[in-house]
Motif scaffolding. Sequence first.
Motif, PDB file in Angstrom:
ATOM      1  N   MET A   1       0.824  -1.193   0.000  1.00  0.00           N
ATOM      2  CA  MET A   1       0.000   0.000   0.000  1.00  0.00           C
ATOM      3  C   MET A   1       0.869   1.257   0.000  1.00  0.00           C
ATOM      4  O   MET A   1       0.562   2.212  -0.690  1.00  0.00           O
ATOM      5  CB  MET A   1      -0.924  -0.041   1.229  1.00  0.00           C
ATOM      6  CG  MET A   1      -1.880   1.094   1.289  1.00  0.00           C
ATOM      7  SD  MET A   1      -3.053   0.934  -0.053  1.00  0.00           S
ATOM      8  CE  MET A   1      -4.112   2.254   0.282  1.00  0.00           C
ATOM      9  N   LYS A   2       1.950   1.200   0.780  1.00  0.00           N
ATOM     10  CA  LYS A   2       2.832   2.357   0.866  1.00  0.00           C
ATOM     11  C   LYS A   2       3.480   2.645  -0.492  1.00  0.00           C
ATOM     12  O   LYS A   2       3.603   3.795  -0.897  1.00  0.00           O
ATOM     13  CB  LYS A   2       3.906   2.117   1.928  1.00  0.00           C
ATOM     14  CG  LYS A   2       4.800   3.294   2.174  1.00  0.00           C
ATOM     15  CD  LYS A   2       5.778   2.996   3.292  1.00  0.00           C
ATOM     16  CE  LYS A   2       6.712   4.166   3.512  1.00  0.00           C
ATOM     17  NZ  LYS A   2       7.682   3.899   4.559  1.00  0.00           N
ATOM     18  N   LEU A   5       0.930   4.348  -2.889  1.00  0.00           N
ATOM     19  CA  LEU A   5       0.770   5.771  -2.600  1.00  0.00           C
ATOM     20  C   LEU A   5       1.990   6.567  -3.045  1.00  0.00           C
ATOM     21  O   LEU A   5       1.856   7.668  -3.587  1.00  0.00           O
ATOM     22  CB  LEU A   5       0.512   5.985  -1.112  1.00  0.00           C
ATOM     23  CG  LEU A   5      -0.827   5.476  -0.593  1.00  0.00           C
ATOM     24  CD1 LEU A   5      -0.925   5.652   0.909  1.00  0.00           C
ATOM     25  CD2 LEU A   5      -1.965   6.187  -1.294  1.00  0.00           C
ATOM     26  N   ARG A   6       3.168   5.990  -2.836  1.00  0.00           N
ATOM     27  CA  ARG A   6       4.392   6.681  -3.244  1.00  0.00           C
ATOM     28  C   ARG A   6       4.436   6.847  -4.762  1.00  0.00           C
ATOM     29  O   ARG A   6       4.773   7.917  -5.274  1.00  0.00           O
ATOM     30  CB  ARG A   6       5.608   5.913  -2.763  1.00  0.00           C
ATOM     31  CG  ARG A   6       6.898   6.599  -3.128  1.00  0.00           C
ATOM     32  CD  ARG A   6       8.089   5.881  -2.588  1.00  0.00           C
ATOM     33  NE  ARG A   6       9.293   6.524  -3.069  1.00  0.00           N
ATOM     34  CZ  ARG A   6      10.489   6.234  -2.660  1.00  0.00           C
ATOM     35  NH1 ARG A   6      10.671   5.300  -1.758  1.00  0.00           N
ATOM     36  NH2 ARG A   6      11.531   6.861  -3.144  1.00  0.00           N
ATOM     37  N   LYS A   8       1.897   6.922  -6.881  1.00  0.00           N
ATOM     38  CA  LYS A   8       0.872   7.880  -7.285  1.00  0.00           C
ATOM     39  C   LYS A   8       1.310   9.306  -6.973  1.00  0.00           C
ATOM     40  O   LYS A   8       1.112  10.223  -7.772  1.00  0.00           O
ATOM     41  CB  LYS A   8      -0.467   7.580  -6.594  1.00  0.00           C
ATOM     42  CG  LYS A   8      -1.048   6.241  -6.949  1.00  0.00           C
ATOM     43  CD  LYS A   8      -1.421   6.146  -8.407  1.00  0.00           C
ATOM     44  CE  LYS A   8      -2.027   4.796  -8.719  1.00  0.00           C
ATOM     45  NZ  LYS A   8      -2.368   4.640 -10.116  1.00  0.00           N
ATOM     46  N   PHE A   9       1.931   9.495  -5.809  1.00  0.00           N
ATOM     47  CA  PHE A   9       2.393  10.828  -5.421  1.00  0.00           C
ATOM     48  C   PHE A   9       3.519  11.301  -6.339  1.00  0.00           C
ATOM     49  O   PHE A   9       3.521  12.446  -6.786  1.00  0.00           O
ATOM     50  CB  PHE A   9       2.858  10.818  -3.955  1.00  0.00           C
ATOM     51  CG  PHE A   9       3.319  12.159  -3.470  1.00  0.00           C
ATOM     52  CD1 PHE A   9       2.418  13.194  -3.309  1.00  0.00           C
ATOM     53  CD2 PHE A   9       4.656  12.381  -3.181  1.00  0.00           C
ATOM     54  CE1 PHE A   9       2.837  14.440  -2.865  1.00  0.00           C
ATOM     55  CE2 PHE A   9       5.089  13.616  -2.736  1.00  0.00           C
ATOM     56  CZ  PHE A   9       4.178  14.648  -2.584  1.00  0.00           C
ATOM     57  N   TRP A  12       2.098  12.241  -9.629  1.00  0.00           N
ATOM     58  CA  TRP A  12       1.402  13.516  -9.510  1.00  0.00           C
ATOM     59  C   TRP A  12       2.395  14.680  -9.528  1.00  0.00           C
ATOM     60  O   TRP A  12       2.153  15.703 -10.180  1.00  0.00           O
ATOM     61  CB  TRP A  12       0.566  13.536  -8.226  1.00  0.00           C
ATOM     62  CG  TRP A  12      -0.172  14.822  -8.052  1.00  0.00           C
ATOM     63  CD1 TRP A  12      -1.353  15.164  -8.633  1.00  0.00           C
ATOM     64  CD2 TRP A  12       0.246  15.937  -7.262  1.00  0.00           C
ATOM     65  NE1 TRP A  12      -1.698  16.430  -8.241  1.00  0.00           N
ATOM     66  CE2 TRP A  12      -0.744  16.927  -7.397  1.00  0.00           C
ATOM     67  CE3 TRP A  12       1.336  16.188  -6.449  1.00  0.00           C
ATOM     68  CZ2 TRP A  12      -0.651  18.150  -6.757  1.00  0.00           C
ATOM     69  CZ3 TRP A  12       1.423  17.412  -5.808  1.00  0.00           C
ATOM     70  CH2 TRP A  12       0.440  18.376  -5.963  1.00  0.00           C
ATOM     71  N   SER A  55       3.078   5.654 -12.481  1.00  0.00           N
ATOM     72  CA  SER A  55       1.806   5.425 -11.813  1.00  0.00           C
ATOM     73  C   SER A  55       1.304   3.990 -11.976  1.00  0.00           C
ATOM     74  O   SER A  55       0.714   3.410 -11.070  1.00  0.00           O
ATOM     75  CB  SER A  55       0.764   6.386 -12.355  1.00  0.00           C
ATOM     76  OG  SER A  55      -0.475   6.200 -11.731  1.00  0.00           O
TER      77      SER A  55
END
Length: 59
Positions: A1-2, A5-6, A8-9, A12, A55
């Motif tokens: 999960m981490k 998120l990393r 995706k961030f 972004w 991503s």
Amino acid sequence: MKRLLRRKFEAWLILLAAKILIDRYVQRAAVVSRRDNNDMWGMAEQLDPIAKRISSNYP
């Protein structure tokens, strides 16, 4: 999960950088040369696919 998120961030942030570069593009600016304008536009176009690959975890 981490990691998700990393990724995706980071994607972004790259898209944000591309947006900044595209927004800096102006038709005839007195302070930015035409060559620099074109280079910034080209860099922004190259960043979009990089962000998509990051991503999606490099399919």
